[in-house]
Design an enzyme around this catalytic site. Structure first.
Site, PDB file in Angstrom:
ATOM      1  N   ASP A   9       0.839  -1.187   0.000  1.00  0.00           N
ATOM      2  CA  ASP A   9       0.000   0.000   0.000  1.00  0.00           C
ATOM      3  C   ASP A   9       0.880   1.245   0.000  1.00  0.00           C
ATOM      4  O   ASP A   9       1.781   1.373   0.835  1.00  0.00           O
ATOM      5  CB  ASP A   9      -0.897   0.007   1.232  1.00  0.00           C
ATOM      6  CG  ASP A   9      -1.843   1.187   1.258  1.00  0.00           C
ATOM      7  OD1 ASP A   9      -2.840   1.152   0.523  1.00  0.00           O
ATOM      8  OD2 ASP A   9      -1.591   2.138   2.022  1.00  0.00           O
ATOM      9  N   GLU A  53      -4.460   2.225  -4.718  1.00  0.00           N
ATOM     10  CA  GLU A  53      -3.027   2.448  -4.514  1.00  0.00           C
ATOM     11  C   GLU A  53      -2.357   1.233  -3.893  1.00  0.00           C
ATOM     12  O   GLU A  53      -1.336   1.347  -3.226  1.00  0.00           O
ATOM     13  CB  GLU A  53      -2.784   3.689  -3.652  1.00  0.00           C
ATOM     14  CG  GLU A  53      -3.158   3.543  -2.192  1.00  0.00           C
ATOM     15  CD  GLU A  53      -4.629   3.804  -1.871  1.00  0.00           C
ATOM     16  OE1 GLU A  53      -4.973   3.692  -0.699  1.00  0.00           O
ATOM     17  OE2 GLU A  53      -5.421   4.104  -2.769  1.00  0.00           O
TER      18      GLU A  53
END
Length: 139
Positions: A9, A53
């Site tokens: 992440d 993301e």
């Protein structure tokens, strides 16, 4: 044989888009994807975008120690890109947090279980300050 999953992440990614603009956010994701793919290129390893993301990485045959070492290499590779992140409370450059799920396949162990283990480890990495790797074995 064992199987590991990394969930990668980009730390505080929304702040990249807000502070640097969406083109910078897109360039950041491309650079991170390239760094992850360059780090995870052994036969059978698979890298994919997972959500906005996040990236998922499958590491077939990796021991728990190998999976953690690979995750640390990915974390370092992202940081070494030195992409500016002026809004970050973690670092002046873009960093990633990584959750590693690991299992030896067997009765009652599922792909969903491995994903949940990696997700729980990622949550701990983010709650512990970000820019770090946490692991969880699927029991």
């Amino acid at each position: 044989s064992p199987l590991a999953m990394l969930l990668v992440d980009v730390d505080l990614f929304k702040d990249i888009n807000d502070g640097h603009g969406h083109p910078a956010g897109d360039a950041c994701l491309k650079a991170i994807a390239t760094a992850v793919a360059a780090t995870c290129r052994r036969a059978g390893e698979f890298v994919a975008r997972y959500g906005g993301e996040e990236f998922a990485v499958l590491l077939p045959g990796a021991s728990a120690a190998d999976a953690r070492a690979t995750a640390e290499k990915v974390r370092s590779a992202a940081e070494e890109l030195r992409l500016p992140h002026s809004a970050s409370t973690v670092s002046a450059v873009v960093t990633v947090s990584i959750g590693v799920g690991w299992a030896v396949p067997g009765a009652g162990k599922t792909a969903a279980g491995l994903l949940h283990a990696a997700d729980r480890a990622l949550y701990r990495a983010k709650q512990s300050g970000r820019n770090r790797v946490e692991t969880e074995a699927l029991e």
